[in-house]
Design an enzyme around this catalytic site. Structure first.
Site, PDB file in Angstrom:
ATOM      1  N   GLN A  64       0.870  -1.370   0.166  1.00 38.65           N
ATOM      2  CA  GLN A  64      -0.078  -0.284  -0.049  1.00 38.65           C
ATOM      3  C   GLN A  64       0.514   1.362  -0.171  1.00 38.65           C
ATOM      4  O   GLN A  64      -0.105   2.122  -0.643  1.00 38.65           O
ATOM      5  CB  GLN A  64      -1.214   0.131   1.150  1.00 38.65           C
ATOM      6  N   CYS A  70      -4.518   0.296   4.337  1.00 42.85           N
ATOM      7  CA  CYS A  70      -4.895  -1.323   4.244  1.00 42.85           C
ATOM      8  C   CYS A  70      -6.043  -1.964   4.167  1.00 42.85           C
ATOM      9  O   CYS A  70      -5.852  -3.043   4.254  1.00 42.85           O
ATOM     10  CB  CYS A  70      -4.501  -1.983   5.833  1.00 42.85           C
ATOM     11  N   HIS A 364      -5.445  -1.340  11.977  1.00 41.49           N
ATOM     12  CA  HIS A 364      -4.677  -1.652  10.099  1.00 41.49           C
ATOM     13  C   HIS A 364      -5.822  -2.875  10.182  1.00 41.49           C
ATOM     14  O   HIS A 364      -5.918  -3.824  11.307  1.00 41.49           O
ATOM     15  CB  HIS A 364      -3.653  -2.438  11.150  1.00 41.49           C
ATOM     16  N   ASN A 386       0.018  -9.228   4.883  1.00 46.12           N
ATOM     17  CA  ASN A 386      -0.271  -8.120   5.157  1.00 46.12           C
ATOM     18  C   ASN A 386       0.477  -7.121   3.989  1.00 46.12           C
ATOM     19  O   ASN A 386       0.650  -8.295   2.791  1.00 46.12           O
ATOM     20  CB  ASN A 386       1.330  -6.902   6.249  1.00 46.12           C
TER      21      ASN A 386
END
Length: 444
Positions: A64, A70, A364, A386
């Site tokens: 990102q 996110c 997040h 992630n």
């Protein structure tokens, strides 16, 4: 006792500090290398291994970059999993710029409509201050993402690639926020001068055209149609022409988005378990579905997430990623950073107290791609995809201890078929409205 700090007190503090060897050693360590490095507990790397009894295979890790997307990356990463499976691809990526464009556009409209709905609130009151604080936040919630997909669909990344402003949103968002605050001032001043809401809503059209123009300049124009071109694992070339975003979603992802629901764990006294909640003035698409959560004990979130992964599907989740987390090696563990030992104190608040006193909230969103279960089917650690690129964690993946999940994971999204009959019935309840500034309304 004195209200003020006295020189005598400082002398006492200094004498006690100088007489404690551990504190002096800690001072040398922290002043040279910082708190986290000085307090890192390397033992967690031994116990939090990147091995899992349930592990889903995903494509290349996404990034990102300097943006707060996110929640969007995590949602698109769960969806690309379906595309890869359907088309037998090694990897695939959906356009995060496409959904960013429409999220900013819809949030701008939602903000202006919220201003129109709150004309009688004082400008220096908490409601208007809340609206003006961040009218175009990069972050979002699962239901907000679903609203975008329902209305605009999704497209492959090569149909609307990243731009300088999508990968680093601060400048673009700053100028658009500046304009939206100006528009809010114009609307509220007009109302004070006797204009009707209908008249002001008419003026809003020109305001939204300005926002649209700014977005096109910063992000490019979204495609109305595009051609899908990929080569699968068997080296077969696939081409599908003249697709819209909604057609692509229906054909290659095919989810019924209303089946995906948000379960939260917020153990505060004001939010009893087994009730549903929503947050006032939280959303992006005015006509879209409102944000809705079912609050459950944390073990019930774990059970639903495990069931979905055992069935072969990843899980979107939201957490407070900065707590007890090591970027190098990708570990989230309550023992990862021994800051209490370093400072000679304890950080003793529980999850509910941290929420109530502003110490923690969801910051997040990521994706569960696996879990390690013991012989009794209980989770030991969780595999986390992630969106910070392959250099964060271990090739872009993190490992989360089960104890960390209990303390700092706040939300999971699962298909409602993984709910119990009792949970499904509870989900059908009318939601209790929370104030706009409630921590459960935080955006990942």
């Amino acid at each position: 006792m004195d209200k003020n700090i006295t020189l005598e007190q400082l002398e006492t503090y200094e004498k006690a500090f100088d007489g404690d060897l551990a504190k002096k050693v800690a001072m040398r360590a922290v002043t040279n290398c910082g708190v986290v490095k000085a307090a890192t507990n390397s033992e967690v790397y031994r116990q939090d291994r990147h091995q899992f009894s349930v592990s889903l295979e995903q494509g290349k890790i996404t990034n990102q970059k300097q943006s707060g997307r996110c929640w969007m990356f995590a949602a698109l990463n769960t969806m690309r999993f379906a595309v890869m499976k359907k088309l037998d691809l090694d990897t695939f990526e959906l356009s995060q710029n496409y959904t960013l464009f429409y999220d900013k556009l819809e949030k701008a409209n939602y903000f202006l409509e919220s201003i129109l709905e709150t004309m009688d609130e004082p400008t220096n009151g908490r409601v208007i201050a809340h609206l003006l604080m961040a009218p175009l936040n990069d972050g979002g919630q699962w239901d907000m993402f679903c609203n975008l997909i329902d209305k605009y669909g999704v497209v492959p990344k090569d149909a609307m690639p990243e731009t300088a402003c999508s990968s680093a949103t601060r400048e673009m968002t700053g100028y658009m926020t500046r304009k939206l605050r100006e528009f809010a001032c114009t609307l509220r001043t007009g109302y004070q001068n006797g204009k009707t809401i209908d008249q002001l809503r008419g003026e809003k059209n020109a305001m939204m055209e300005t926002i649209y123009n700014m977005l096109c300049i910063a992000l490019g124009k979204p495609p109305k149609t595009f051609t899908l071109e990929v080569r699968n694992k068997e080296k077969k070339f696939i081409r599908d022409e003249n697709l819209t975003g909604k057609e692509f979603f229906k054909k290659y992802i095919g989810w019924e988005l209303s089946d995906y629901v948000s379960l939260i764990n917020a153990p505060t006294a004001d939010k009893p378990y087994h009730k549903t909640y929503t947050v006032k003035l939280l959303g992006n698409v005015v006509e879209g579905r409102p944000v809705k959560y079912l609050n459950l004990p944390v073990e019930e979130l774990k059970k639903a997430a495990i069931a979905q992964m055992q069935d072969g599907h990843p899980v979107w989740f939201g957490c407070d990623v900065g707590q007890c987390s090591l970027r190098e090696g990708g570990v989230m563990d309550l023992d990862a950073i021994k800051a209490g030992e370093l400072f000679g104190t304890e950080f003793a608040m529980d999850k509910a107290q941290r929420l109530d006193y502003g110490e923690s909230l969801m910051t997040h969103a990521m994706v569960f791609q696996g879990v390690d279960l013991d012989e009794n089917g209980q989770p030991l650690r969780w595999r986390v995809e992630n969106s910070w690129g392959k250099d964060a964690g271990e090739d872009g993946y993190y490992v989360m201890s089960d104890a960390w999940f209990s303390e700092y994971t706040y939300q999971v999204v699962v298909n409602k078929k993984y709910l119990s009959s009792q949970q499904a019935a509870e989900l059908a309840q009318e939601p209790i409205e929370l104030e706009p500034w409630d921590p459960i309304g935080s955006l990942a």
